[in-house]
Design an enzyme around this catalytic site. Structure first.
Site, short mmCIF file in Angstrom:
data_model
loop_
_atom_site.label_atom_id
_atom_site.label_comp_id
_atom_site.label_asym_id
_atom_site.label_seq_id
_atom_site.Cartn_x
_atom_site.Cartn_y
_atom_site.Cartn_z
N GLU A 1 -3.72 0.33 2.69
CA GLU A 1 -2.88 1.25 3.47
C GLU A 1 -3.09 2.69 3.04
O GLU A 1 -3.10 2.99 1.85
CB GLU A 1 -1.41 0.92 3.22
CG GLU A 1 -0.75 -0.01 4.18
CD GLU A 1 0.73 -0.06 3.89
OE1 GLU A 1 1.48 0.79 4.41
OE2 GLU A 1 1.14 -0.96 3.13
N ASP B 1 -1.47 -0.40 -1.19
CA ASP B 1 -0.92 0.82 -0.58
C ASP B 1 -1.16 1.98 -1.54
O ASP B 1 -0.58 2.03 -2.62
CB ASP B 1 0.57 0.66 -0.31
CG ASP B 1 1.14 1.82 0.49
OD1 ASP B 1 0.38 2.76 0.82
OD2 ASP B 1 2.35 1.80 0.79
N LYS C 1 0.95 -1.26 -5.19
CA LYS C 1 0.99 0.19 -5.10
C LYS C 1 -0.05 0.79 -6.06
O LYS C 1 -0.04 0.51 -7.26
CB LYS C 1 2.39 0.71 -5.48
CG LYS C 1 3.48 0.34 -4.49
CD LYS C 1 3.33 1.09 -3.18
CE LYS C 1 4.52 0.87 -2.27
NZ LYS C 1 4.43 1.64 -1.01
N ASP D 1 10.20 -6.80 2.28
CA ASP D 1 10.74 -7.29 1.01
C ASP D 1 11.82 -6.38 0.43
O ASP D 1 12.27 -6.61 -0.69
CB ASP D 1 9.61 -7.46 -0.02
CG ASP D 1 8.98 -6.14 -0.43
OD1 ASP D 1 9.12 -5.15 0.32
OD2 ASP D 1 8.34 -6.08 -1.49
N LYS E 1 1.83 -6.91 -2.31
CA LYS E 1 1.47 -5.54 -1.91
C LYS E 1 1.44 -4.70 -3.17
O LYS E 1 2.47 -4.54 -3.85
CB LYS E 1 2.48 -4.99 -0.91
CG LYS E 1 2.19 -3.54 -0.51
CD LYS E 1 3.13 -3.09 0.60
CE LYS E 1 2.94 -1.63 0.93
NZ LYS E 1 3.75 -1.20 2.08
N CYS F 1 8.48 -1.51 5.80
CA CYS F 1 9.87 -1.15 5.58
C CYS F 1 9.97 -0.15 4.45
O CYS F 1 9.03 0.06 3.69
CB CYS F 1 10.70 -2.39 5.24
SG CYS F 1 10.34 -3.09 3.59
N LYS G 1 6.91 1.14 11.14
CA LYS G 1 8.19 1.16 10.43
C LYS G 1 9.23 1.79 11.36
O LYS G 1 9.00 2.85 11.93
CB LYS G 1 8.10 1.97 9.14
CG LYS G 1 7.17 1.38 8.09
CD LYS G 1 7.11 2.30 6.87
CE LYS G 1 6.20 1.73 5.79
NZ LYS G 1 6.05 2.68 4.65
N THR H 1 6.26 -6.43 -3.35
CA THR H 1 5.64 -5.21 -3.86
C THR H 1 5.52 -5.20 -5.38
O THR H 1 6.48 -5.51 -6.10
CB THR H 1 6.45 -3.98 -3.41
OG1 THR H 1 6.48 -3.95 -1.98
CG2 THR H 1 5.81 -2.69 -3.93
N ASP I 1 5.65 -6.85 5.74
CA ASP I 1 6.13 -6.31 4.47
C ASP I 1 7.60 -5.95 4.62
O ASP I 1 7.95 -4.81 4.87
CB ASP I 1 5.29 -5.08 4.08
CG ASP I 1 5.79 -4.43 2.80
OD1 ASP I 1 6.39 -5.14 1.97
OD2 ASP I 1 5.58 -3.21 2.63
N ASP J 1 -0.51 4.51 7.74
CA ASP J 1 0.94 4.52 7.55
C ASP J 1 1.47 5.92 7.80
O ASP J 1 1.96 6.23 8.88
CB ASP J 1 1.30 4.03 6.14
CG ASP J 1 2.81 3.91 5.94
OD1 ASP J 1 3.57 4.26 6.86
OD2 ASP J 1 3.25 3.48 4.86
#
Length: 331
Positions: free
Chosen positions: A205, A179, A154, A302, A152, A278, A250, A129, A300, A228
């Site tokens: 996402e 995301d 953000k 991490d 990933k 996660c 998740k 991330t 994902d 999500d």
């Protein structure tokens, strides 16, 4: 004196410092607050970990109370399948579900995927991330992680085109997924999707807030869009197919691995791609989710990489690869 024939339940709140800080559109944090449940029967103890999420009205204290509220039921022999109806889908149920699964594996002296008749997880590529920040800060973070196969990113709304372009320039060879954490609007949706497509992003996402994601059904999506916050368990899959191409599963949303596996089966049957996600947590949270990885296109997991330290005998990470848990950790 407690009889060894009667299962016992213990739970506690733990705090794990994050390396630096973790920032998304809803804010930043410097520690992962988790709740651990332990179910002991005789000389064997099963463990599960969850992350209460304020977005869903959860707190560590209320989650701990919910878990301990099941003490008598666990002592009375409540099993994992009965748990599904005894508690609503939540972080609390996740911790208990995973603890019962861990105990089940130990009692049977077999790995949990064998007991459940599931494919054994193998080493797989996990995302890493890049927290939300200025384009310059995100580019610097991406440059440090440019050796990783999957990043990933953000994002947070206005200025996201500049952010994703900066990340792509800094990490030209990495696959990128994004995301937005519900931060986009109908007004900037098409523009931001186009910017992501231009940067070669593979997946976005949750661009729009849950409950306000109808516009996704009315536009041409240049890249795959993954639900999500709009999806939690099997019951929430209905009606999402026109808006989303994939779902992020998740365990803290599904209320445990038991429901997560059933949800993955149902989502696959309905034509959704699968992402395994996660919260920021230790390897004890990640380990059960590894059973979903054989079904997933995007992984994902991490969370431990973002912490200053992980649990003893935590998951093994080798570059972008995450390895299945050892029995000493879970399952």
């Amino acid at each position: 004196m407690t009889s060894e024939k009667v299962p016992t339940l213990e739970a506690r709140i733990e705090r794990w410092p994050i390396e630096g800080n973790f920032t998304i559109s809803r804010g930043a944090k410097t520690e992962a607050v988790v709740v651990v449940a332990e179910v002991t029967h005789g000389h064997l103890t099963g463990r599960g970990e969850c992350v209460p999420y304020p977005r869903y009205g959860e707190t560590p204290e209320a989650t701990l109370e919910a878990i301990l509220g099941m003490t008598d039921a666990i002592g009375g022999g409540l099993d994992r399948l009965a748990l599904q109806s005894a508690m609503r889908p939540s972080a609390a149920r996740n911790a208990l579900d995973c603890a019962l699964l861990d105990l089940e594996a130990k009692q049977g002296n077999r790995r949990i995927w064998d007991r459940l008749g599931r494919a054994a997880p193998v080493p797989c590529v996990t995302a890493y991330t890049i927290s939300l920040g200025t384009p310059e800060a995100m580019a610097a973070a991406a440059a440090k992680a440019a050796h990783r196969k999957l990043l990933k990113v953000k994002l947070g709304g206005d200025g996201d085109g500049l952010r994703i372009a900066a990340v792509r320039k800094a990490a030209p060879d990495s696959e990128l997924i994004v995301d937005a954490n519900e931060a986009w609007s109908e007004a900037n949706l098409a523009q931001n999707l186009a910017a992501c497509a231009q940067a070669g992003v593979t997946l976005v996402e949750q661009p729009l807030p849950a409950g306000q994601d109808g516009p996704l059904a009315n536009i041409r999506r240049p890249i795959a869009v993954c639900a999500d916050e709009s999806v939690h368990d099997r019951a929430s899959l209905s009606g999402l197919r026109e808006r989303y191409d994939a779902v992020n599963i998740k365990l803290d949303k599904t209320g445990g691995l038991t429901e997560a596996l059933a949800m993955a089966d149902a989502a696959t049957a309905q034509g959704f791609g699968i992402m395994v996600g996660c919260m920021v947590a230790t390897s004890l949270s990640m380990a059960p989710a590894m059973l979903l990885t054989p079904m997933a296109r995007f992984i994902d997991l991490d969370g431990p990489l973002l912490l200053k330290r992980d649990r003893d005998r935590g998951l093994r990470y080798d570059g972008s690869l995450v390895y299945p848990p050892e029995a000493a950790l879970w399952g």
